[in-house]
Design a protein around this motif. Sequence first.
Motif, PDB file in Angstrom:
ATOM      1  N   UNK A 188       1.236  -1.442  -0.271  1.00  0.00           N
ATOM      2  CA  UNK A 188       0.009  -0.516   0.180  1.00  0.00           C
ATOM      3  C   UNK A 188       0.592   1.495  -0.333  1.00  0.00           C
ATOM      4  N   UNK A 189       2.418   0.946   0.890  1.00  0.00           N
ATOM      5  CA  UNK A 189       2.880   2.429   0.769  1.00  0.00           C
ATOM      6  C   UNK A 189       4.247   2.343   1.102  1.00  0.00           C
ATOM      7  N   UNK A 190       5.065   2.977   0.634  1.00  0.00           N
ATOM      8  CA  UNK A 190       6.514   2.764   0.584  1.00  0.00           C
ATOM      9  C   UNK A 190       6.970   4.147   2.188  1.00  0.00           C
ATOM     10  N   UNK A 191       7.814   3.435   3.284  1.00  0.00           N
ATOM     11  CA  UNK A 191       7.684   4.716   4.497  1.00  0.00           C
ATOM     12  C   UNK A 191       9.005   4.867   4.374  1.00  0.00           C
ATOM     13  N   UNK A 192       8.976   6.808   4.191  1.00  0.00           N
ATOM     14  CA  UNK A 192      10.732   7.020   4.282  1.00  0.00           C
ATOM     15  C   UNK A 192      10.843   7.832   4.675  1.00  0.00           C
ATOM     16  N   UNK A 193      12.352   8.282   5.732  1.00  0.00           N
ATOM     17  CA  UNK A 193      12.105   9.461   6.473  1.00  0.00           C
ATOM     18  C   UNK A 193      13.807   9.620   5.366  1.00  0.00           C
ATOM     19  N   UNK A 194      13.894  10.360   4.715  1.00  0.00           N
ATOM     20  CA  UNK A 194      14.991  10.684   3.753  1.00  0.00           C
ATOM     21  C   UNK A 194      16.223  11.692   4.174  1.00  0.00           C
ATOM     22  N   UNK A 195      14.946  12.132   4.896  1.00  0.00           N
ATOM     23  CA  UNK A 195      16.823  13.180   6.099  1.00  0.00           C
ATOM     24  C   UNK A 195      17.307  12.929   7.333  1.00  0.00           C
ATOM     25  N   UNK A 196      18.127  12.776   7.422  1.00  0.00           N
ATOM     26  CA  UNK A 196      18.864  12.460   8.440  1.00  0.00           C
ATOM     27  C   UNK A 196      18.045  11.523   9.407  1.00  0.00           C
ATOM     28  N   UNK A 251      21.033  10.203   4.623  1.00  0.00           N
ATOM     29  CA  UNK A 251      20.056  11.259   3.788  1.00  0.00           C
ATOM     30  C   UNK A 251      20.103  10.563   2.479  1.00  0.00           C
ATOM     31  N   UNK A 252      19.012  10.906   1.922  1.00  0.00           N
ATOM     32  CA  UNK A 252      18.879  10.096   0.615  1.00  0.00           C
ATOM     33  C   UNK A 252      19.161  11.488  -0.517  1.00  0.00           C
ATOM     34  N   UNK A 253      19.963  10.526  -1.647  1.00  0.00           N
ATOM     35  CA  UNK A 253      20.386  11.313  -2.586  1.00  0.00           C
ATOM     36  C   UNK A 253      19.070  12.054  -3.282  1.00  0.00           C
ATOM     37  N   UNK A 254      19.645  12.844  -4.451  1.00  0.00           N
ATOM     38  CA  UNK A 254      18.795  12.701  -5.500  1.00  0.00           C
ATOM     39  C   UNK A 254      17.870  12.397  -6.112  1.00  0.00           C
ATOM     40  N   UNK A 255      18.734  11.446  -6.634  1.00  0.00           N
ATOM     41  CA  UNK A 255      19.052  10.413  -7.636  1.00  0.00           C
ATOM     42  C   UNK A 255      18.225   9.696  -7.135  1.00  0.00           C
ATOM     43  N   UNK A 256      18.204   9.467  -6.306  1.00  0.00           N
ATOM     44  CA  UNK A 256      17.032   8.156  -5.453  1.00  0.00           C
ATOM     45  C   UNK A 256      15.959   8.829  -5.488  1.00  0.00           C
ATOM     46  N   UNK A 257      15.813   9.772  -4.976  1.00  0.00           N
ATOM     47  CA  UNK A 257      14.547  10.533  -4.643  1.00  0.00           C
ATOM     48  C   UNK A 257      13.736  10.322  -5.599  1.00  0.00           C
ATOM     49  N   UNK A 258      14.476  10.727  -6.987  1.00  0.00           N
ATOM     50  CA  UNK A 258      13.372  10.743  -7.885  1.00  0.00           C
ATOM     51  C   UNK A 258      13.732   8.791  -8.424  1.00  0.00           C
ATOM     52  N   UNK A 259      14.472   8.458  -7.708  1.00  0.00           N
ATOM     53  CA  UNK A 259      13.780   6.463  -8.395  1.00  0.00           C
ATOM     54  C   UNK A 259      12.877   6.754  -7.429  1.00  0.00           C
ATOM     55  N   UNK A 260      12.478   6.832  -6.210  1.00  0.00           N
ATOM     56  CA  UNK A 260      11.609   5.864  -5.543  1.00  0.00           C
ATOM     57  C   UNK A 260      10.193   6.276  -5.955  1.00  0.00           C
TER      58      UNK A 260
END
Lengths: 394, 394
Positions: free
Chosen positions: A165-173, A180-189
């Motif tokens: 149903x969903x992907x739960x992420x805390x992308x910053x710290x 912290x997630x990179x820009x590229x991975x945020x896009x990929x997600x």
Amino acid sequence: MALNYAKRMNNIRASEIRELLKLTQRPEVISFAGGLPAPELFPVEEFKRVAEEVLDEKGTAALQYGPTEGYLPLREKIVERMKKVKVDLESDNILITNGSQQGLDFSARIFINPGDVIICESPSYLGAINAFKAYEPRFVEVETDDEGMIMEDLEKALKENENVKFIYVIPDFQNPSGKTWSLERRKGLVELANKYNVAIIEDNPYGELRFEGEILPAVKHFDTEGRVIFLGTFSKIFCPGLRLGWVAADKEVLNKYVLVKQGADLQSSTISQMEVAKFLEVYDIEEHIEKLKKVYKKRKDLMIKTMEEEFPEGIKFTNPEGGLFTWVVLPKHINARKLAEKALEKNVAFVPGGSFFPNGGNENTFRMNYSNMDEERIVEGIKRLASVLKEALQ
Amino acid sequence: MALNYAKRMNNIRASEIRELLKLTQRPEVISFAGGLPAPELFPVEEFKRVAEEVLDEKGTAALQYGPTEGYLPLREKIVERMKKVKVDLESDNILITNGSQQGLDFSARIFINPGDVIICESPSYLGAINAFKAYEPRFVEVETDDEGMIMEDLEKALKENENVKFIYVIPDFQNPSGKTWSLERRKGLVELANKYNVAIIEDNPYGELRFEGEILPAVKHFDTEGRVIFLGTFSKIFCPGLRLGWVAADKEVLNKYVLVKQGADLQSSTISQMEVAKFLEVYDIEEHIEKLKKVYKKRKDLMIKTMEEEFPEGIKFTNPEGGLFTWVVLPKHINARKLAEKALEKNVAFVPGGSFFPNGGNENTFRMNYSNMDEERIVEGIKRLASVLKEALQ
């Protein structure tokens, strides 16, 4: 007498952090356990002024019921502030909640039937895991490296599991890892969420507490289909005691959150919302955040430096670029729960890492908070902890 | 793009009251629709003083996280105040919630599996029905007379239905009917709950707003087995904008509520709890409640008198001894939803009664609130409503 509770109650346990925090309230304990902001940095005098002005200017309205969606001027301020993470919304996209914790609870309530799947980072935030568990999901953990979830593993998880149903992420710290997630991975997600038609819950309490470099665009920034639900909060950049956060989402999706809010508690506190809106109007919160960042960076640097100097060989820890936590990985055979008991005997506390993994394991990890203790206590606490570690590693 | 929501979301609709209230916010509308206290009676100046003192005395603690159970001095004050309804508890029996609405939501979360049965009064509180619906119960309505639920009907409902989890009642000045349970029926209710091993949710927002006679002991007073869960609130005797209420229950039962509160939003606002505790310490809330009762009684008497004088024959309504509402029953063939539209054309609003019946029907009823409009508007509003009624009854 035993009443018959609902089945979901079997999944709900006391949060280990909360129970641990009770033990650590003795003043002699040096606690790296909680996730508490530094109270000495709260703008108490400024808050006194805004509280007075709100009551002078609209006292009766402040104490009366208000709209479920929240106080419009506060929602407008939030829209303004979200431009910082490159998210462009309208006030209709914002619902005020009691901290982002309520947004987590609502997210599970809105999406999860018993047995449905939540994909999360491994490790993930304990408070979210506990909130989600009440809705009887199955958790699928995805490994992360220094740039976020590993995309191949995420796609595998999406492909191999039904009813995600969903992907739960805390992308910053991230809490607890500090990563912290990179820009590229945020896009990929977002691309993968689009491909597999699932929602993304982006939990972002720490994003603005970046010690160095540029604030990254939120995952929500890359959202083209209205499937990213952003959870924000004033707890870490202002004060947690007010219990104010928000959900930012596509209007159709937000409407579900508004309906759930009605049933859950009608609305968040009218007066607290007016006070925060007033604070944002008369004070410069960016200046306040700069002050927080300076102190937290100093404490983080000191904690990392002392750990480097004092901890025995074979122990890894993250060096976060912001937020409140660093994450410690011990050799496999060391159990951090047992270690925590030993540390507490020396009046030092941390949170064992096992509870941050919804499917268990990883007992050789723990989370350290650096925002809540002053510099002297950080050095002393790490030294004591180092001696406990040395003993355990012998 | 359509996300896949949980099945429970099919049961959740916008509260009719909330939607209607949006229409009635135009200043020219005379609204008997909401359940709002009179804002001109809020103790704004007193609240300003306590807000200032709380920030002066414990500013940093007031803005920091606090315990999930709530602020201890407030819980102690609540224990004291509950002696008014002859309930003798300890602070360990009290959890602070965001209004009693949150207690309603938690009650369903703790007890209800999909398909389980909730027994309630017919009619019952719309906000409770909506909160409960998210947990997919089946509702069994029990008829009431002037003394509460009819005990034979209640026993029949308990005998004939499997998986009854709780009986939900508002024993004092019920929303929407204005009716109050007799002592005998309160006792009888607990006896039946004991016999059939179900919980009782006692929702008591209005009990202290009794215009005449003695305040009755709560249903909880008769609880011998720890199965009555009492929901209280500061919304009607103090201010709703703070969103503060409480759950009072047996310790084992309360512990379930505390666990749910942790996941739901960690805790209620620290500063608001401290402010209310401080108000109860430095001011006499009984005096404040006396003031409210005087004004509300006057408004209620005037509304009833004007209805008696102006309404056409064949219309029944209750004359409550306290609380905020009177309940109107029209001849069977009159539809109150259609009537509400006509009334709104004349800038008068009320809530059609159908939504107060979880299983539908009873469209010839409506609810009237008398606490929120001044005397002039009450007379004018009832006159306009009478003309709409006369037209409909022709």
